[in-house]
Design an enzyme around this catalytic site. Structure first.
Site, PDB file in Angstrom:
ATOM      1  N   GLY A  66       3.267  -2.363   6.084  1.00 42.39           N
ATOM      2  CA  GLY A  66       3.160  -1.082   5.387  1.00 42.39           C
ATOM      3  C   GLY A  66       1.776  -0.632   4.967  1.00 42.39           C
ATOM      4  O   GLY A  66       1.505   0.562   4.885  1.00 42.39           O
ATOM      5  N   GLU A  85      -1.474  -3.341  -1.050  1.00 43.70           N
ATOM      6  CA  GLU A  85      -0.049  -3.087  -0.806  1.00 43.70           C
ATOM      7  C   GLU A  85       0.169  -1.592  -0.593  1.00 43.70           C
ATOM      8  O   GLU A  85      -0.611  -0.766  -1.072  1.00 43.70           O
ATOM      9  CB  GLU A  85       0.760  -3.516  -2.038  1.00 43.70           C
ATOM     10  CG  GLU A  85       1.591  -4.771  -1.862  1.00 43.70           C
ATOM     11  CD  GLU A  85       2.817  -4.610  -0.952  1.00 43.70           C
ATOM     12  OE1 GLU A  85       2.786  -3.805   0.001  1.00 43.70           O
ATOM     13  OE2 GLU A  85       3.793  -5.306  -1.201  1.00 43.70           O
ATOM     14  N   ASP A  86       1.238  -1.265   0.119  1.00 42.39           N
ATOM     15  CA  ASP A  86       1.595   0.145   0.278  1.00 42.39           C
ATOM     16  C   ASP A  86       2.278   0.671  -0.981  1.00 42.39           C
ATOM     17  O   ASP A  86       1.932   1.726  -1.503  1.00 42.39           O
ATOM     18  CB  ASP A  86       2.480   0.364   1.522  1.00 42.39           C
ATOM     19  CG  ASP A  86       3.682  -0.575   1.589  1.00 42.39           C
ATOM     20  OD1 ASP A  86       3.851  -1.439   0.706  1.00 42.39           O
ATOM     21  OD2 ASP A  86       4.460  -0.448   2.553  1.00 42.39           O
ATOM     22  N   ASP A 101       7.615  -1.545  -5.879  1.00 47.21           N
ATOM     23  CA  ASP A 101       8.890  -0.947  -6.248  1.00 47.21           C
ATOM     24  C   ASP A 101       9.523  -1.821  -7.348  1.00 47.21           C
ATOM     25  O   ASP A 101       9.175  -1.677  -8.523  1.00 47.21           O
ATOM     26  CB  ASP A 101       9.719  -0.894  -4.950  1.00 47.21           C
ATOM     27  CG  ASP A 101      11.036  -0.173  -5.083  1.00 47.21           C
ATOM     28  OD1 ASP A 101      11.116   0.798  -5.843  1.00 47.21           O
ATOM     29  OD2 ASP A 101      12.000  -0.574  -4.395  1.00 47.21           O
ATOM     30  N   THR A 102      10.384  -2.748  -6.983  1.00 46.72           N
ATOM     31  CA  THR A 102      10.957  -3.648  -7.999  1.00 46.72           C
ATOM     32  C   THR A 102       9.921  -4.658  -8.498  1.00 46.72           C
ATOM     33  O   THR A 102      10.029  -5.154  -9.608  1.00 46.72           O
ATOM     34  CB  THR A 102      12.140  -4.456  -7.418  1.00 46.72           C
ATOM     35  OG1 THR A 102      11.661  -5.270  -6.359  1.00 46.72           O
ATOM     36  CG2 THR A 102      13.237  -3.537  -6.912  1.00 46.72           C
ATOM     37  N   GLY A 103       8.942  -4.956  -7.647  1.00 45.24           N
ATOM     38  CA  GLY A 103       7.943  -5.962  -7.986  1.00 45.24           C
ATOM     39  C   GLY A 103       8.298  -7.342  -7.450  1.00 45.24           C
ATOM     40  O   GLY A 103       7.488  -8.268  -7.510  1.00 45.24           O
ATOM     41  N   THR A 133       8.636  -8.553  -4.374  1.00 46.21           N
ATOM     42  CA  THR A 133       7.842  -9.082  -3.259  1.00 46.21           C
ATOM     43  C   THR A 133       6.598  -9.805  -3.766  1.00 46.21           C
ATOM     44  O   THR A 133       6.334 -10.948  -3.375  1.00 46.21           O
ATOM     45  CB  THR A 133       7.436  -7.946  -2.297  1.00 46.21           C
ATOM     46  OG1 THR A 133       8.621  -7.297  -1.856  1.00 46.21           O
ATOM     47  CG2 THR A 133       6.675  -8.473  -1.102  1.00 46.21           C
ATOM     48  N   LEU A 134       5.868  -9.152  -4.651  1.00 43.68           N
ATOM     49  CA  LEU A 134       4.639  -9.782  -5.154  1.00 43.68           C
ATOM     50  C   LEU A 134       4.964 -10.971  -6.049  1.00 43.68           C
ATOM     51  O   LEU A 134       4.295 -11.996  -6.006  1.00 43.68           O
ATOM     52  CB  LEU A 134       3.789  -8.764  -5.915  1.00 43.68           C
ATOM     53  CG  LEU A 134       2.994  -7.798  -5.034  1.00 43.68           C
ATOM     54  CD1 LEU A 134       2.227  -6.805  -5.885  1.00 43.68           C
ATOM     55  CD2 LEU A 134       2.040  -8.560  -4.114  1.00 43.68           C
ATOM     56  N   LYS A 188       6.081   2.695  -8.187  1.00 46.02           N
ATOM     57  CA  LYS A 188       7.353   3.303  -8.609  1.00 46.02           C
ATOM     58  C   LYS A 188       7.853   2.568  -9.849  1.00 46.02           C
ATOM     59  O   LYS A 188       8.776   1.758  -9.762  1.00 46.02           O
ATOM     60  CB  LYS A 188       8.373   3.087  -7.478  1.00 46.02           C
ATOM     61  CG  LYS A 188       8.893   4.331  -6.811  1.00 46.02           C
ATOM     62  CD  LYS A 188      10.145   3.994  -6.007  1.00 46.02           C
ATOM     63  CE  LYS A 188       9.923   4.075  -4.533  1.00 46.02           C
ATOM     64  NZ  LYS A 188      11.161   3.789  -3.759  1.00 46.02           N
ATOM     65  N   PHE A 220      12.826   7.571  -2.328  1.00 41.82           N
ATOM     66  CA  PHE A 220      12.413   6.797  -1.156  1.00 41.82           C
ATOM     67  C   PHE A 220      11.436   7.631  -0.336  1.00 41.82           C
ATOM     68  O   PHE A 220      11.728   8.769   0.019  1.00 41.82           O
ATOM     69  CB  PHE A 220      13.616   6.392  -0.306  1.00 41.82           C
ATOM     70  CG  PHE A 220      13.275   5.294   0.654  1.00 41.82           C
ATOM     71  CD1 PHE A 220      13.304   3.961   0.245  1.00 41.82           C
ATOM     72  CD2 PHE A 220      12.868   5.585   1.948  1.00 41.82           C
ATOM     73  CE1 PHE A 220      12.941   2.945   1.125  1.00 41.82           C
ATOM     74  CE2 PHE A 220      12.508   4.571   2.828  1.00 41.82           C
ATOM     75  CZ  PHE A 220      12.549   3.251   2.417  1.00 41.82           C
ATOM     76  N   ASP A 265       7.734   2.967   6.005  1.00 45.53           N
ATOM     77  CA  ASP A 265       8.780   3.188   6.987  1.00 45.53           C
ATOM     78  C   ASP A 265      10.164   3.319   6.381  1.00 45.53           C
ATOM     79  O   ASP A 265      10.416   2.929   5.244  1.00 45.53           O
ATOM     80  CB  ASP A 265       8.831   2.012   7.964  1.00 45.53           C
ATOM     81  CG  ASP A 265       9.456   0.773   7.324  1.00 45.53           C
ATOM     82  OD1 ASP A 265       8.958   0.344   6.256  1.00 45.53           O
ATOM     83  OD2 ASP A 265      10.453   0.260   7.865  1.00 45.53           O
ATOM     84  N   ARG A 317       6.153   5.476  10.165  1.00 46.24           N
ATOM     85  CA  ARG A 317       4.885   4.939   9.657  1.00 46.24           C
ATOM     86  C   ARG A 317       3.703   5.791  10.089  1.00 46.24           C
ATOM     87  O   ARG A 317       2.669   5.812   9.430  1.00 46.24           O
ATOM     88  CB  ARG A 317       4.661   3.510  10.169  1.00 46.24           C
ATOM     89  CG  ARG A 317       5.645   2.481   9.648  1.00 46.24           C
ATOM     90  CD  ARG A 317       5.135   1.084   9.992  1.00 46.24           C
ATOM     91  NE  ARG A 317       6.156   0.057   9.880  1.00 46.24           N
ATOM     92  CZ  ARG A 317       6.474  -0.556   8.748  1.00 46.24           C
ATOM     93  NH1 ARG A 317       5.871  -0.242   7.627  1.00 46.24           N
ATOM     94  NH2 ARG A 317       7.390  -1.490   8.724  1.00 46.24           N
TER      95      ARG A 317
HETATM   96  P1  IMP Z   1       9.352  -4.531  -4.089  1.00 42.37           P
HETATM   97  O1  IMP Z   1       9.438  -5.963  -3.720  1.00 42.37           O
HETATM   98  O2  IMP Z   1      10.669  -3.987  -4.552  1.00 42.37           O
HETATM   99  O3  IMP Z   1       8.242  -4.189  -5.040  1.00 42.37           O
HETATM  100  O4  IMP Z   1       9.193  -3.726  -2.768  1.00 42.37           O
HETATM  101  C1  IMP Z   1       8.075  -3.644  -2.057  1.00 42.37           C
HETATM  102  C2  IMP Z   1       8.386  -3.310  -0.609  1.00 42.37           C
HETATM  103  O5  IMP Z   1       9.600  -2.564  -0.425  1.00 42.37           O
HETATM  104  C3  IMP Z   1       7.286  -2.418  -0.111  1.00 42.37           C
HETATM  105  O6  IMP Z   1       6.197  -3.177   0.346  1.00 42.37           O
HETATM  106  C4  IMP Z   1       8.001  -1.627   0.963  1.00 42.37           C
HETATM  107  O7  IMP Z   1       7.976  -2.358   2.170  1.00 42.37           O
HETATM  108  C5  IMP Z   1       9.422  -1.505   0.488  1.00 42.37           C
HETATM  109  N1  IMP Z   1       9.648  -0.207  -0.193  1.00 42.37           N
HETATM  110  C6  IMP Z   1       9.932  -0.004  -1.488  1.00 42.37           C
HETATM  111  N2  IMP Z   1      10.091   1.295  -1.771  1.00 42.37           N
HETATM  112  C7  IMP Z   1       9.884   1.951  -0.609  1.00 42.37           C
HETATM  113  C8  IMP Z   1       9.891   3.356  -0.242  1.00 42.37           C
HETATM  114  O8  IMP Z   1      10.105   4.283  -1.040  1.00 42.37           O
HETATM  115  N3  IMP Z   1       9.620   3.612   1.069  1.00 42.37           N
HETATM  116  C9  IMP Z   1       9.377   2.657   1.995  1.00 42.37           C
HETATM  117  N4  IMP Z   1       9.350   1.344   1.689  1.00 42.37           N
HETATM  118  C10 IMP Z   1       9.608   0.995   0.399  1.00 42.37           C
HETATM  119 MG    MG Z   2       5.522  -3.714   2.183  1.00 42.74          MG
END
Ligand code: IMP
Ligand code: MG
Length: 171
Positions: free
Chosen positions: A38, A93-94, A97-99, A101-102, A127, A148, A155, A161
């Site tokens: 991303g 990072e792109d 969202d929830t956090g 992944t990091l 977000k 979203f 994507d 993308r």
């Molecule tokens: P997290 O782990 O919820 O913070 O999500 C991070 C990953 O979810 C990002 O790196 C994106 O790949 C994907 N993601 C979360 N929200 C969106 C969105 O609105 N559009 C596209 N990808 C998203």
């Molecule tokens: Mg990502």
């Protein structure tokens, strides 16, 4: 789909971030670590706005064992090519969202354990309404509502993308 952040608006903000990072990392030993896939468009523009010597590396994080929002785990599917020992790492990072992944990847901690001099995070989009776990963000391009979005590297099911703008996907 409805354009939410246009090309020009994104470019202007990316230049600001690049200038800020250039100030902050003057005289440091900067390595930019992009999280694939991303971040690739943002990263390409961001590095060209940073007027410092730097090197680039990439990682891929992938979730398995179910949803990253529940019991899932995030692992390093593709690790860095170069050592980060003694380097000042800026993770790119792109979107956060929830956090999860990091947080679940423990990326910051892992890089510090490997001897990184510092580790900071730069995300194009934040977000915060969706946040489930706390993550420290050092540079944020835009704070966005709980929608979203696609384009500029982001994507939906692998698509969009390549769109130059960031658009909201209407359900
Ligand atoms: P997290 O782990 O919820 O913070 O999500 C991070 C990953 O979810 C990002 O790196 C994106 O790949 C994907 N993601 C979360 N929200 C969106 C969105 O609105 N559009 C596209 N990808 C998203
Ligand atoms: Mg990502």
């Amino acid at each position: 789909m409805e354009v939410f952040l246009g090309e020009e608006q994104i470019a202007a903000r990316v230049r600001e971030l690049g200038a800020e990072i250039s100030d902050d990392y003057k005289g440091r030993n900067l390595v930019i670590v992009g999280i694939l896939k991303g971040s690739f468009v943002f990263l390409a523009d961001l590095v060209r706005s940073i007027s410092l010597p730097l090197t680039l590396d990439f990682i891929t994080l992938s979730s398995y064992g179910g949803s990253t929002e529940s019991s899932g785990t995030v692992r390093l599917a593709k690790d860095l090519d170069e050592s980060v020992a003694g380097r000042d790492v800026l993770i790119v990072e792109d979107i956060v969202d929830t956090g999860w992944t990091l947080r679940m990847s423990r990326l910051k901690e892992v890089l510090l354990e490997r001897g990184a001099a510092s580790v900071r995070v730069c995300t194009l989009l934040d977000k915060p309404e969706r946040r489930k776990v706390d993550v420290d963000l050092d540079y944020v391009g835009f704070v966005i509502p709980d929608e979203f979005v696609v384009g500029y590297g982001l994507d939906f099911d692998g698509l969009y993308r390549n769109l130059p703008d960031i658009s909201i996907v209407k359900g």
